[in-house]
Scaffold this motif. Structure first.
Motif, mmCIF file in Angstrom:
data_model
loop_
_atom_site.group_PDB
_atom_site.id
_atom_site.type_symbol
_atom_site.label_atom_id
_atom_site.label_comp_id
_atom_site.label_asym_id
_atom_site.label_seq_id
_atom_site.Cartn_x
_atom_site.Cartn_y
_atom_site.Cartn_z
ATOM 1 N N ALA A 228 0.841 -1.210 0.000
ATOM 2 C CA ALA A 228 0.000 0.000 0.000
ATOM 3 C C ALA A 228 0.875 1.258 0.000
ATOM 4 O O ALA A 228 0.596 2.218 -0.734
ATOM 5 C CB ALA A 228 -0.930 -0.015 1.207
ATOM 6 N N ASP A 229 1.931 1.241 0.801
ATOM 7 C CA ASP A 229 2.848 2.390 0.850
ATOM 8 C C ASP A 229 3.529 2.602 -0.502
ATOM 9 O O ASP A 229 3.590 3.731 -1.006
ATOM 10 C CB ASP A 229 3.892 2.157 1.943
ATOM 11 C CG ASP A 229 4.898 3.294 2.029
ATOM 12 O OD1 ASP A 229 4.473 4.452 2.225
ATOM 13 O OD2 ASP A 229 6.108 3.022 1.891
ATOM 14 N N LEU A 230 4.014 1.522 -1.097
ATOM 15 C CA LEU A 230 4.727 1.640 -2.372
ATOM 16 C C LEU A 230 3.806 2.067 -3.513
ATOM 17 O O LEU A 230 4.192 2.872 -4.359
ATOM 18 C CB LEU A 230 5.433 0.330 -2.709
ATOM 19 C CG LEU A 230 6.558 -0.061 -1.749
ATOM 20 C CD1 LEU A 230 7.121 -1.427 -2.118
ATOM 21 C CD2 LEU A 230 7.645 0.994 -1.727
ATOM 22 N N MET A 231 2.585 1.547 -3.531
ATOM 23 C CA MET A 231 1.650 1.947 -4.589
ATOM 24 C C MET A 231 1.281 3.419 -4.425
ATOM 25 O O MET A 231 1.124 4.144 -5.413
ATOM 26 C CB MET A 231 0.415 1.050 -4.574
ATOM 27 C CG MET A 231 -0.451 1.219 -5.789
ATOM 28 S SD MET A 231 0.444 0.704 -7.278
ATOM 29 C CE MET A 231 -0.810 0.971 -8.510
ATOM 30 N N GLY A 232 1.182 3.877 -3.174
ATOM 31 C CA GLY A 232 0.938 5.302 -2.921
ATOM 32 C C GLY A 232 2.076 6.165 -3.441
ATOM 33 O O GLY A 232 1.860 7.244 -3.993
ATOM 34 N N LYS A 233 3.302 5.683 -3.298
ATOM 35 C CA LYS A 233 4.464 6.415 -3.813
ATOM 36 C C LYS A 233 4.534 6.345 -5.339
ATOM 37 O O LYS A 233 5.041 7.270 -5.975
ATOM 38 C CB LYS A 233 5.757 5.853 -3.219
ATOM 39 C CG LYS A 233 5.915 6.172 -1.756
ATOM 40 C CD LYS A 233 7.161 5.546 -1.175
ATOM 41 C CE LYS A 233 7.283 5.922 0.297
ATOM 42 N NZ LYS A 233 8.426 5.281 0.946
ATOM 43 N N PHE A 234 4.030 5.262 -5.906
ATOM 44 C CA PHE A 234 4.035 5.098 -7.359
ATOM 45 C C PHE A 234 3.048 6.080 -8.014
ATOM 46 O O PHE A 234 3.366 6.687 -9.036
ATOM 47 C CB PHE A 234 3.648 3.659 -7.716
ATOM 48 C CG PHE A 234 3.609 3.394 -9.192
ATOM 49 C CD1 PHE A 234 4.773 3.104 -9.895
ATOM 50 C CD2 PHE A 234 2.408 3.416 -9.888
ATOM 51 C CE1 PHE A 234 4.745 2.857 -11.259
ATOM 52 C CE2 PHE A 234 2.372 3.163 -11.250
ATOM 53 C CZ PHE A 234 3.545 2.893 -11.937
ATOM 54 N N ALA A 235 1.879 6.238 -7.429
ATOM 55 C CA ALA A 235 0.809 7.066 -8.018
ATOM 56 C C ALA A 235 0.941 8.523 -7.571
ATOM 57 O O ALA A 235 0.050 9.071 -6.920
ATOM 58 C CB ALA A 235 -0.544 6.491 -7.621
#
Length: 164
Positions: free
Chosen positions: A69-76
């Motif tokens: 969830a943290d990484l996808m937030g950083k991706f988007a």
């Protein structure tokens, strides 16, 4: 001295020096061979054969969900510069993914909002790789993670639309 004669002198000198070398020993060490014979029909599984012992449990599930969830937030994050976006994700990327991600323009990523997820999908018996599926404003996306051992970090190997 002519070139032909000089070459002959060099060849003779090389042959003479080769004859001074220590002779090869006829008593080469014999490699020891150890075998394990199953007793009572049971095989010995005490050796790991170089494969890391990796497990998956409820705690792993929760940790991976939080990380994904943290990484996808950083991706988007289309508002970041290319360098700031890459630097935020780079410590969590596999070497192969870093190669391709360095050319991503975050402004062109269609994911602007994560609606739900992650839902973790993994192969039964494979505690080293997992796919985290997210519902986004651009439809379903998948963030793939892999680790090379129990205590090794989870690294991004791919982020893409689910159907790509």
């Amino acid at each position: 001295m002519s070139i032909n004669r000089f070459g002959l002198v060099l060849a003779v000198a090389a042959a003479a020096l080769a004859g001074c070398a220590t002779p090869a020993s006829d008593t080469a060490p014999t490699p020891s061979i150890t075998t394990s014979i199953p007793v009572d029909g049971h095989e010995d599984h005490s050796e790991d054969h170089g494969v890391p012992v990796v497990t998956w449990d409820a705690a792993t599930d929760q940790k991976v969900k939080a990380l994904a969830a943290d990484l996808m937030g950083k991706f988007a994050r289309p508002d970041l510069t290319d360098r700031a976006w890459f630097n935020a994700l780079q410590p969590h990327m596999s070497a192969d993914y870093q190669e391709s991600a360095q050319y991503i323009d975050p402004g062109r990523i269609p994911v602007r909002k994560i609606l739900s997820g992650p839902v973790l999908v993994r192969e039964k018996g494979n505690p080293m790789s997992v796919m985290a599926e997210f519902a986004t404003n651009d439809g379903p996306w998948v963030l793939s993670l892999h680790r090379s051992g129990q205590e090794e970090p989870w690294l991004i190997t791919r982020v893409a639309p689910k159907d790509s």
